[in-house]
Design a protein around this motif. Structure first.
Motif, mmCIF file in Angstrom:
data_model
loop_
_atom_site.group_PDB
_atom_site.id
_atom_site.type_symbol
_atom_site.label_atom_id
_atom_site.label_comp_id
_atom_site.label_asym_id
_atom_site.label_seq_id
_atom_site.Cartn_x
_atom_site.Cartn_y
_atom_site.Cartn_z
ATOM 1 N N VAL A 132 47.803 21.550 42.506
ATOM 2 C CA VAL A 132 47.561 23.141 42.546
ATOM 3 C C VAL A 132 48.769 23.785 42.860
ATOM 4 O O VAL A 132 48.714 24.748 42.186
ATOM 5 N N ASN A 149 49.702 26.916 40.125
ATOM 6 C CA ASN A 149 49.977 28.261 40.456
ATOM 7 C C ASN A 149 51.579 28.735 39.801
ATOM 8 O O ASN A 149 51.882 29.843 39.578
ATOM 9 N N GLY A 185 45.344 28.942 38.829
ATOM 10 C CA GLY A 185 44.977 28.017 39.904
ATOM 11 C C GLY A 185 43.539 27.779 40.138
ATOM 12 O O GLY A 185 42.956 27.622 39.141
ATOM 13 N N VAL A 186 43.079 27.387 41.187
ATOM 14 C CA VAL A 186 41.686 26.803 41.231
ATOM 15 C C VAL A 186 40.609 27.990 40.855
ATOM 16 O O VAL A 186 40.685 28.972 41.558
ATOM 17 N N ASP A 209 37.239 28.244 41.067
ATOM 18 C CA ASP A 209 36.089 27.909 42.009
ATOM 19 C C ASP A 209 34.902 28.868 41.564
ATOM 20 O O ASP A 209 33.714 28.374 41.813
ATOM 21 N N THR A 212 37.740 23.991 45.568
ATOM 22 C CA THR A 212 37.851 25.460 46.088
ATOM 23 C C THR A 212 39.171 25.567 46.472
ATOM 24 O O THR A 212 40.002 24.853 46.698
ATOM 25 N N LYS A 213 39.420 26.834 46.652
ATOM 26 C CA LYS A 213 40.864 27.176 47.024
ATOM 27 C C LYS A 213 41.107 26.569 48.306
ATOM 28 O O LYS A 213 40.056 26.366 49.536
ATOM 29 N N GLN A 214 42.159 26.694 48.785
ATOM 30 C CA GLN A 214 42.588 25.774 50.253
ATOM 31 C C GLN A 214 41.972 26.474 51.277
ATOM 32 O O GLN A 214 42.137 27.809 51.300
#
Length: 441
Positions: free
Chosen positions: A228, A232, A382-383, A385, A396-398
């Motif tokens: 991740v 980024n 990045g993710v 989702d 999913t994002k953190q």
């Protein structure tokens, strides 16, 4: 975002780690569609429509006419596999598609030959690959993969590349210290850390090179902090995990309906038989656990026993997968659902789904590849989702919970596409129509 969108010019390379049943079925389907021999049924990017708000022009266009996706005519395929079979041989051995169709596109399929794979039998004990890289360590393996990508781009005159993992389910791994940072992960690659599986090596190679990577298996792969962080840093889209095909697809359709009607569920028993290479891999307990964890979370996320203890507080959810060679790729699943309604009176639902695993997965691979490319050209990284619509256990994002309701997932996907194209949502005109029909008092 629309003004900053890079056009889908030139060729898009779709690279697939694992050129087995799913990958060969998808590739054959795209080539057959290009030649007018078949239609890409099940692909939302090719056959789906999207509703737009008020404005001029077509307000219910095809997805492919609304957002600037790569054309199927501009897609070039490649990948890696632990066996040396070309895609025609792989598709013939998988026995998913009719041999007459495969013969009609045989030259195109035979031209797609795998590159040697990064493979370690410790992670997939029921397979014994012979066409594999002999790298000094996992770091060297990653560098070889990066070189493979560059060679593929040059040989095929490709402008952009995306990678979708279509390989086997690896054994169950939990996140550990080596996964925490880019530095710790790179040290682990050089030290051959056993917590770094082959799929993670592919993900690292792709993301470090700025190549979007989507994980189509339940493996611990892109959902570790190091990948991740790297995504980024290199501004690369990533996502996963586990293609949503047979039994889980049915669960994400049926469970939201039960929840919408406030019907209780006391038990949901699911069992499958599957005879392809995926079934063989999952016949090992360590690999099955990876799949089981991916599939188990779906119902709880949709039904929310924590919010509805009277309806789902006693939910018992059981999953079984059995290897059954005679069925090949024709997966069969059985679900017994014990529900209750008014005054706690019990009822049952039985579902017998005779599906074709790769037929359901193939359009998912295509859509994820095209949308990942779109995301990168739109400056999204990045993710991703918003691609949860296609996945069993969405990354999913953190700190953000996963959404497993397929209808909510589809709405999210559409909203993101509208946002990319700076189009009005459908909510405002719908509200206006509602007001227009209110009775005059």
């Amino acid at each position: 975002m629309k003004e900053q969108m890079l056009p889908a010019e030139g060729k898009l390379g779709i690279l697939l780690p694992g050129l087995g049943a799913v990958a060969s079925t998808m590739i054959a389907g795209v080539i057959a569609s290009r030649k007018g021999l078949a239609k890409p049924i099940g692909s939302y990017t090719q056959t789906g429509h999207i509703e737009l708000g008020e404005g001029k022009g077509d307000r219910y266009p095809l997805i492919k006419d609304f957002v600037p996706l790569a054309s199927l005519e501009d897609v070039v395929f490649g990948g890696w596999d632990i066996y040396e079979d070309n895609v025609y041989e792989a598709a013939s051995n998988a026995r998913v598609l009719d041999q007459q169709l495969l013969k009609a596109i045989r030259p195109e399929l035979e031209a797609i030959k795998p590159m040697k794979a990064v493979f370690d039998r410790n992670y997939v004990r029921n397979l014994d690959g012979t066409f594999i890289k002999q790298s000094a360590n996992k770091w060297e393996a990653a560098q070889e993969l990066i070189q493979d990508i560059e060679t593929f781009k040059k040989v095929n005159n490709v402008n952009r590349v995306v990678i979708v993992w279509t390989g086997s389910t690896e054994k169950y791994l939990e996140q550990s210290a080596v996964h925490e940072t880019i530095a710790s992960f790179e040290a682990g690659l050089k030290n051959n850390d056993p917590a770094i599986a082959p799929s993670m090596v592919y993900a690292y190679a792709a993301v470090s090179a700025g190549i979007p990577f989507i994980n189509g298996a339940p493996n611990l792969t892109t959902d570790i902090p190091a990948i991740v962080q790297l995504a980024n840093k290199t501004k690369t889209p990533i996502g996963g995990k586990d293609f949503k095909t047979g039994q889980t697809l049915m669960k994400t359709i049926v469970a939201p309906g039960l929840a919408a009607r406030s019907l209780g569920v006391t038990g949901w028993f699911s069992t499958n038989i599957l005879g392809n290479r995926d079934g063989l891999v999952l016949d090992d307990e360590q690999n099955f656990k990876t799949k089981e964890v991916s599939k188990l979370g779906v119902l709880e996320d949709i039904l929310r026993p924590d919010l509805h203890p009277d309806l789902y507080g006693e939910l018992y959810h059981k999953i079984r997968i059995n290897y059954y060679p005679p069925h090949g790729d024709n997966k069969e699943s059985w679900d017994n659902i014990d529900i209750f309604g008014w005054l706690n009176y019990p009822m049952q639902i039985k579902i017998n789904f005779l599906c074709r695993d790769s037929i359901l997965a193939a359009p998912i691979v295509l859509d994820l590849a095209l949308f990942a490319d779109l995301a990168q050209r739109a400056g999204m990284y990045g993710v991703q989702d918003w691609l949860s619509f296609y996945l069993k256990s969405p990354q999913t994002k953190q700190g953000e919970p996963a959404e497993n309701d397929i209808f909510k997932q589809l709405n999210t996907l559409k909203e993101v596409l509208r946002a990319i194209m700076q189009e009005q949502t459908v909510a405002a005109p719908a509200l206006n129509r509602a007001k227009a029909t209110e009775p005059v008092v």
